[in-house]
Design a protein around this motif. Structure first.
Motif, PDB file in Angstrom:
ATOM      1  N   THR A  68       0.801  -1.226   0.000  1.00 48.47           N
ATOM      2  CA  THR A  68       0.000   0.000   0.000  1.00 48.47           C
ATOM      3  C   THR A  68       0.832   1.274   0.000  1.00 48.47           C
ATOM      4  O   THR A  68       0.340   2.321  -0.426  1.00 48.47           O
ATOM      5  CB  THR A  68      -0.929   0.011   1.217  1.00 48.47           C
ATOM      6  OG1 THR A  68      -0.144  -0.123   2.415  1.00 48.47           O
ATOM      7  CG2 THR A  68      -1.919  -1.151   1.145  1.00 48.47           C
ATOM      8  N   CYS A  69       2.082   1.242   0.461  1.00 51.77           N
ATOM      9  CA  CYS A  69       2.906   2.455   0.519  1.00 51.77           C
ATOM     10  C   CYS A  69       4.375   2.063   0.558  1.00 51.77           C
ATOM     11  O   CYS A  69       4.735   0.954   0.949  1.00 51.77           O
ATOM     12  CB  CYS A  69       2.548   3.320   1.738  1.00 51.77           C
ATOM     13  SG  CYS A  69       2.535   2.413   3.296  1.00 51.77           S
ATOM     14  N   ILE A  70       5.226   3.006   0.121  1.00 46.57           N
ATOM     15  CA  ILE A  70       6.671   2.804   0.063  1.00 46.57           C
ATOM     16  C   ILE A  70       7.355   4.046   0.627  1.00 46.57           C
ATOM     17  O   ILE A  70       6.936   5.183   0.355  1.00 46.57           O
ATOM     18  CB  ILE A  70       7.152   2.551  -1.379  1.00 46.57           C
ATOM     19  CG1 ILE A  70       6.570   1.246  -1.921  1.00 46.57           C
ATOM     20  CG2 ILE A  70       8.669   2.480  -1.450  1.00 46.57           C
ATOM     21  CD1 ILE A  70       6.954   0.967  -3.354  1.00 46.57           C
ATOM     22  N   ALA A  71       8.413   3.836   1.412  1.00 50.28           N
ATOM     23  CA  ALA A  71       9.227   4.935   1.942  1.00 50.28           C
ATOM     24  C   ALA A  71      10.694   4.536   1.847  1.00 50.28           C
ATOM     25  O   ALA A  71      11.065   3.407   2.180  1.00 50.28           O
ATOM     26  CB  ALA A  71       8.848   5.246   3.389  1.00 50.28           C
ATOM     27  N   TRP A  72      11.514   5.469   1.371  1.00 51.01           N
ATOM     28  CA  TRP A  72      12.951   5.216   1.267  1.00 51.01           C
ATOM     29  C   TRP A  72      13.624   5.451   2.617  1.00 51.01           C
ATOM     30  O   TRP A  72      13.271   6.382   3.352  1.00 51.01           O
ATOM     31  CB  TRP A  72      13.583   6.120   0.211  1.00 51.01           C
ATOM     32  CG  TRP A  72      13.333   5.638  -1.188  1.00 51.01           C
ATOM     33  CD1 TRP A  72      12.261   5.912  -1.977  1.00 51.01           C
ATOM     34  CD2 TRP A  72      14.184   4.779  -1.946  1.00 51.01           C
ATOM     35  NE1 TRP A  72      12.382   5.285  -3.182  1.00 51.01           N
ATOM     36  CE2 TRP A  72      13.564   4.581  -3.201  1.00 51.01           C
ATOM     37  CE3 TRP A  72      15.406   4.173  -1.699  1.00 51.01           C
ATOM     38  CZ2 TRP A  72      14.127   3.794  -4.195  1.00 51.01           C
ATOM     39  CZ3 TRP A  72      15.980   3.386  -2.693  1.00 51.01           C
ATOM     40  CH2 TRP A  72      15.335   3.203  -3.920  1.00 51.01           C
ATOM     41  N   VAL A  73      14.604   4.591   2.907  1.00 49.44           N
ATOM     42  CA  VAL A  73      15.332   4.663   4.174  1.00 49.44           C
ATOM     43  C   VAL A  73      16.825   4.710   3.845  1.00 49.44           C
ATOM     44  O   VAL A  73      17.351   3.808   3.178  1.00 49.44           O
ATOM     45  CB  VAL A  73      15.025   3.453   5.078  1.00 49.44           C
ATOM     46  CG1 VAL A  73      15.839   3.533   6.356  1.00 49.44           C
ATOM     47  CG2 VAL A  73      13.539   3.397   5.394  1.00 49.44           C
ATOM     48  N   VAL A  74      17.498   5.756   4.306  1.00 50.06           N
ATOM     49  CA  VAL A  74      18.942   5.916   4.091  1.00 50.06           C
ATOM     50  C   VAL A  74      19.588   6.086   5.459  1.00 50.06           C
ATOM     51  O   VAL A  74      19.346   7.082   6.157  1.00 50.06           O
ATOM     52  CB  VAL A  74      19.250   7.117   3.190  1.00 50.06           C
ATOM     53  CG1 VAL A  74      20.752   7.259   2.992  1.00 50.06           C
ATOM     54  CG2 VAL A  74      18.543   6.982   1.846  1.00 50.06           C
TER      55      VAL A  74
END
Length: 724
Positions: A68-74
């Motif tokens: 349902t959703c995507i978030a980038w993690v650095v």
């Protein structure tokens, strides 16, 4: 995105630097592309990860999770030599309420927080300062999940209603979002800082404006993007209204913003459900003027905003009407502003989930004469070599082409050539090798009729070709394959060759119009679903054999089955008289793909519509039965009355009328029987006979005595008197 469009069911996100693009489709996989070259870097997730997590086998995609959703993690972690090593990954939220973290560099699943958000995850943001991933959804809370191990650190009940979209402020301490009512929360103190009027429907996308005290949001079904003061200029317990709204033709699904000049100007971008992108430039108007092309501005203590639409992006020919050809399946997938020395530029992802393309466009600060910018489709279909001229046709004048696509080249082969063309030629017939060879043979035959000498020479040249190493009686492999293809196409190709028809006509005649087998019908059905070809789909629905329908539906992929179910239910709801044709297909889909349909939330609206359509029909069953019973009762009573009256008999032809006024006396059964007239006559005759006998006897006696004495005379006289 709109149901049936190319971007329907897709979730995408650009990396913070814009060098990578993550895209998730209905199959549950997350594909990461490099925006510079457009190549696929890694494919993450899918049925294999689901099988590992659930402890069950992955079979035919039935265990695919809906992202349902995507978030980038650095983040930065310590390596083996105690050096800081950058780790880049993507956090994915699922409809089941799980949060998964994938390492893009290693291409593997690092951890999975099961049931982190009960009811399903709606939005994710990464907080680098706190080292956590903030997740929210149907449980009305903000859940902090650790990046290192995926453990849930804390839960903050932020609202009484589900929260569908959130965005993290640049300071890392505030979160802005909501379900319908927009709110601003302080994550550190776990308190609400401000409340806004929000939207009447569910919020879909939220973003902060860097370097500006503003945030933007878009909701489902609303054809505008709202701009808010965050934090508000005046602290108040009342709900703060939107500063301005930016209008667009279709509801937005994604938004982004960039600062042009700090405190003065910023740009806003949005992607609509129709696959188009809009770009506005907003200036702070100290005089309090309204906006242009952007909606209505509301006053406040801060200066109002004047917004103007400066760019509108679409894929395809700008002069063509919307939906001009049915083969259009490319849209704008996402946009992101990239900072630059001369102002922000716009990074655009366009195409399809199978083949996205990326390009960067300059953002104008003012609207020009034509704000519509058309991008050439990525394309990619196989057509005949003689269709090459159609592909080289130029676009209509007035359309601005921003992409560079090489001219299609013909592959240098000795056999049948194949040309790779763009979507401008969608709709042209695609022929198999057997049909193409039949068309080529018919063309050679017509040429032979025109020039007999050339035909004889060509025939002689063909007869001279021999295969030296081929054993006697064997058939070359190429001829056997061509014979099998011709056999699968039927005898229509040979008939077209003898009749001298063209290649396109031969291909059209080679396609059987009757019922197809399950293996071939499944291919046609898959092609119709993925290309949104209504004519081909109706041709597949014309099949009425239950065996063929069941085998066809069992062969298609569950994702295609879900799309086919939506199309079939829409047709059933719009035209209920097609229930006899559509119900066998719908029943087969529900029977063979039950597991996937139960786990796919995107199918719920179609199932709800199907249930309502069936319920509306079944609801009339009992009243109709009661009416049928009452009508039967009335008819039964009518028949009973007629049967009691009896049938009408015909009257007598002759009727005897008695003139006696008085009734005759009753007969006495004991009275003697009356003597009839015949008996009286017999008695009279007996008496007369006896008298005659007596007279004759007296006469004989008188003759015997003779005439002696007077007595005899007297006797004679008396006898005569008696006789008289």
């Amino acid at each position: 995105m709109l149901p049936g469009s190319a971007s329907h069911g897709l979730v995408s996100s650009f990396s913070p630097g814009g060098d990578q693009f993550a895209l998730s489709g209905p199959d549950g996989r997350i594909r990461v592309y490099e925006t510079g070259s457009g190549r696929l870097l890694v494919s993450l997730g899918g049925p294999s990860d689901t099988a590992k997590a659930n402890g069950g086998p992955a079979a035919n995609g039935h265990l695919v999770e809906n992202n349902t959703c995507i978030a980038w993690v650095v983040t930065k972690e310590k390596g083996k030599k105690k050096q800081a090593v950058g780790v880049r990954g993507v956090a994915v939220g699922t409809a089941a309420g799980d949060v998964k973290f994938y390492d893009v560099q290693l291409g593997e699943l690092k951890w999975k927080a099961v049931d982190a958000v009960q009811g399903g995850v709606k939005s994710l943001v990464f907080s680098a300062g706190q080292g956590v991933i903030l997740a929210t959804g149907a449980n009305c809370s903000l859940v902090s999940v650790g990046v290192e191990d995926g453990a849930v650190k804390k839960r903050f009940e932020a609202s009484k209603y589900p929260i569908t979209a959130i965005a993290l402020a640049p300071d890392g301490k505030h979160v802005f979002g909501g379900g319908s009512t927009m709110q601003l929360w302080d994550v550190t103190s776990e308190e609400r800082a401000a409340k806004y009027t929000g939207h009447p429907t569910e919020v879909r996308a939220v973003a902060f404006v860097p370097g500006q005290p503003h945030a933007i949001s878009a909701a489902t079904g609303e054809r505008h993007v709202a701009v808010w003061d965050v934090p508000p200029a005046k602290k108040s317990k009342k709900q703060h209204p939107a500063v301005t709204t930016l209008s667009l033709e279709e509801p937005a699904v994604a938004v982004d913003a960039a600062c042009v000049s700090e405190g003065e100007t910023f740009s806003v971008g949005a992607v609509s459900e129709g696959g188009e992108a809009y770009v506005w430039v907003c200036h702070r108007d100290s005089a309090g003027g309204g906006d242009a092309d952007g909606g209505d501005a509301t006053g406040g203590s801060r200066a109002s905003l004047a917004c103007q639409l400066v760019m509108r992006l679409r894929v395809g020919d700008g002069s063509a009407a919307k939906g001009s050809h049915a083969g259009k399946d490319e849209e704008i997938l996402g946009v992101q502003f990239q900072p630059g020395p001369s102002g922000p530029s716009l990074l655009v992802a366009r195409g399809t989930s199978a083949k996205p393309a990326f390009e960067t466009l300059a953002v104008p600060l003012e609207a020009g004469a034509d704000v519509v910018v058309s991008l050439r489709p990525v394309g990619g279909v196989l057509l005949q070599a003689n269709q090459k001229g159609a592909a080289a046709a130029a676009s209509a004048p007035g359309a601005q082409d921003k992409s560079v696509q090489p001219r299609p080249k013909q592959a240098p082969t000795s056999g049948a050539s194949v040309t790779l063309l763009g979507t401008d030629n969608i709709g042209a017939p695609v022929l198999s090798r057997a049909a193409a060879e039949a068309a080529a043979a018919s063309g050679r035959k017509r040429g032979a009729e025109d020039d007999e000498d050339m035909s004889t020479a060509a025939a002689a040249g063909v007869e001279e070709e021999e295969v030296p190493d081929l054993p006697e009686g064997d058939v070359p492999l190429g001829e056997r394959v061509a014979a099998l293809e011709a056999r699968s196409l039927g005898t229509a190709g040979a008939a077209a060759e003898e009749a001298g028809t063209s290649g396109a006509a031969g291909a059209a005649s080679s396609m059987p119009g009757g019922s197809a087998k399950a293996d071939s019908l499944s291919v046609l059905l898959t092609q119709a679903i993925r290309s949104n070809d209504r004519a081909l789909l109706e041709r597949c629905l014309a099949t009425s054999s239950t065996t063929v329908i069941a085998n066809t539906v069992a062969r298609i992929v569950p994702m295609d089955a879900a799309l086919f179910l939506k199309a079939a239910v829409d047709r059933l709801v719009s035209k209920p008289n097609r229930a006899v044709q559509l119900v066998p297909w719908i029943r087969a889909v529900l029977h063979h793909h039950t597991a996937y349909l139960m786990s796919a939330p995107g199918v719920q609206p179609a199932l709800t519509s199907l249930f309502q359509a069936i319920d509306s029909r079944v609801r009339l069953h009992d009243p109709l039965l009661r009416l049928y019973g009452r009508l039967g009762l009335v008819l039964h009573h009518t028949r009973t009355d007629k049967a009691a009256a009896g049938p009408e008999r015909p009257g007598p032809e002759v009727e005897y009328v008695d003139d006696l006024e008085e009734e005759p006396a009753a007969e006495d059964p004991f009275a003697p029987a009356p003597v009839s007239d015949d008996e009286d006559d017999e008695d009279d005759e007996d008496e007369s006979g006896s008298e005659d006998e007596d007279g004759e006897a007296k006469f004989d006696a008188m003759l015997a005595d003779g005439p002696q004495g007077s007595d005899d005379d007297e006797d004679l006289d008396s006898f005569l008197d008696d006789d008289d």
